[in-house]
Design a protein around this motif. Structure first.
Motif, PDB file in Angstrom:
ATOM      1  N   ALA A 190       0.838  -1.211   0.000  1.00 37.19           N
ATOM      2  CA  ALA A 190       0.000   0.000   0.000  1.00 37.19           C
ATOM      3  C   ALA A 190       0.867   1.253   0.000  1.00 37.19           C
ATOM      4  CB  ALA A 190      -0.927  -0.005   1.209  1.00 37.19           C
ATOM      5  N   ARG A 249       1.546   4.713  -2.974  1.00 42.73           N
ATOM      6  CA  ARG A 249       1.265   6.116  -2.654  1.00 42.73           C
ATOM      7  C   ARG A 249       2.403   7.007  -3.150  1.00 42.73           C
ATOM      8  NH1 ARG A 249      -2.347   3.054  -0.939  1.00 42.73           N
ATOM      9  NH2 ARG A 249      -3.896   3.661   0.576  1.00 42.73           N
ATOM     10  N   ILE A 282      -1.567   5.362   4.489  1.00 43.30           N
ATOM     11  CA  ILE A 282      -2.502   4.352   3.991  1.00 43.30           C
ATOM     12  C   ILE A 282      -3.954   4.638   4.381  1.00 43.30           C
ATOM     13  CG2 ILE A 282      -0.757   2.545   3.813  1.00 43.30           C
ATOM     14  CD1 ILE A 282      -1.726   1.412   6.447  1.00 43.30           C
ATOM     15  N   CYS A 283      -4.186   5.755   5.057  1.00 45.20           N
ATOM     16  CA  CYS A 283      -5.544   6.118   5.474  1.00 45.20           C
ATOM     17  C   CYS A 283      -6.412   6.433   4.259  1.00 45.20           C
ATOM     18  CB  CYS A 283      -5.478   7.345   6.399  1.00 45.20           C
ATOM     19  SG  CYS A 283      -7.111   7.926   6.921  1.00 45.20           S
ATOM     20  N   ASP A 284      -7.666   6.005   4.314  1.00 41.24           N
ATOM     21  CA  ASP A 284      -8.586   6.259   3.205  1.00 41.24           C
ATOM     22  C   ASP A 284      -9.576   7.385   3.512  1.00 41.24           C
ATOM     23  OD1 ASP A 284     -10.116   4.957   5.069  1.00 41.24           O
ATOM     24  OD2 ASP A 284     -10.900   3.435   3.714  1.00 41.24           O
ATOM     25  N   ARG A 285      -9.317   8.161   4.553  1.00 38.57           N
ATOM     26  CA  ARG A 285     -10.219   9.261   4.928  1.00 38.57           C
ATOM     27  C   ARG A 285      -9.568  10.631   4.715  1.00 38.57           C
ATOM     28  NH1 ARG A 285     -14.628   7.359   7.902  1.00 38.57           N
ATOM     29  NH2 ARG A 285     -15.515   9.243   7.034  1.00 38.57           N
ATOM     30  N   LYS A 286      -8.682  10.742   3.744  1.00 38.50           N
ATOM     31  CA  LYS A 286      -7.929  11.981   3.519  1.00 38.50           C
ATOM     32  C   LYS A 286      -8.819  13.171   3.171  1.00 38.50           C
ATOM     33  CE  LYS A 286      -3.558   9.877   2.320  1.00 38.50           C
ATOM     34  NZ  LYS A 286      -3.028   9.986   3.650  1.00 38.50           N
TER      35      LYS A 286
END
Length: 137
Positions: free
Chosen positions: A56, A60, A96-100
């Motif tokens: 992941a 990025r 790796i957060c998906d709430r950016k």
């Protein structure tokens, strides 16, 4: 006579697409370099992270953890004062957060009822870093 080529909107758009394409292929190359499962597992082990996290992270770009620095700045916490191992873990989680989008929105608008601790993967670590030490009684 027209202005400089940089002021041409079409050239700006073309440059934007070119830069996005370069960034995509750079990330794609990084992911492809990890195609060998044994090599991937060894690198992940050396770094102390899971193979899935390494894959992941490789997908990025280098700005993936930029919101973390903004969040720390908002909390008046100097990233240089954070233990390097803790900072690397914070960066890994942020990358790796998906709430950016939600994070960026809350950083921009600074709503009174910001819910970032509820969705931030770094919630507990940041809370520990910003907690005031208890004085002995």
């Amino acid at each position: 006579m027209q202005g400089e080529p940089r002021s041409n909107p079409l050239l700006k758009l073309l440059r934007l697409f070119t830069d996005a394409g370069k960034a995509f292929w750079s990330r794609r190359t990084a992911v492809n370099a990890l195609a060998d499962r044994e090599v991937l597992a060894q690198i992940a082990q050396d770094l102390g992270i899971s193979a899935a996290d390494l894959r992941a992270l490789a997908s990025r770009d280098k700005t993936a953890a930029d919101l973390l620095n903004r969040r720390l700045e908002t909390l008046r916490l100097d990233p240089a004062s954070v233990d390097p191992a803790v900072m690397r873990d914070l960066q890994r989680c942020c990358s790796i957060c998906d709430r950016k989008q939600l994070c960026a929105h809350e950083l921009e608008d600074k709503p009174k009822g910001a819910s970032w601790p509820k969705y931030c993967p770094n919630e507990e670590t940041i809370a520990a870093l910003t907690a005031k030490p208890k004085l002995p009684e």
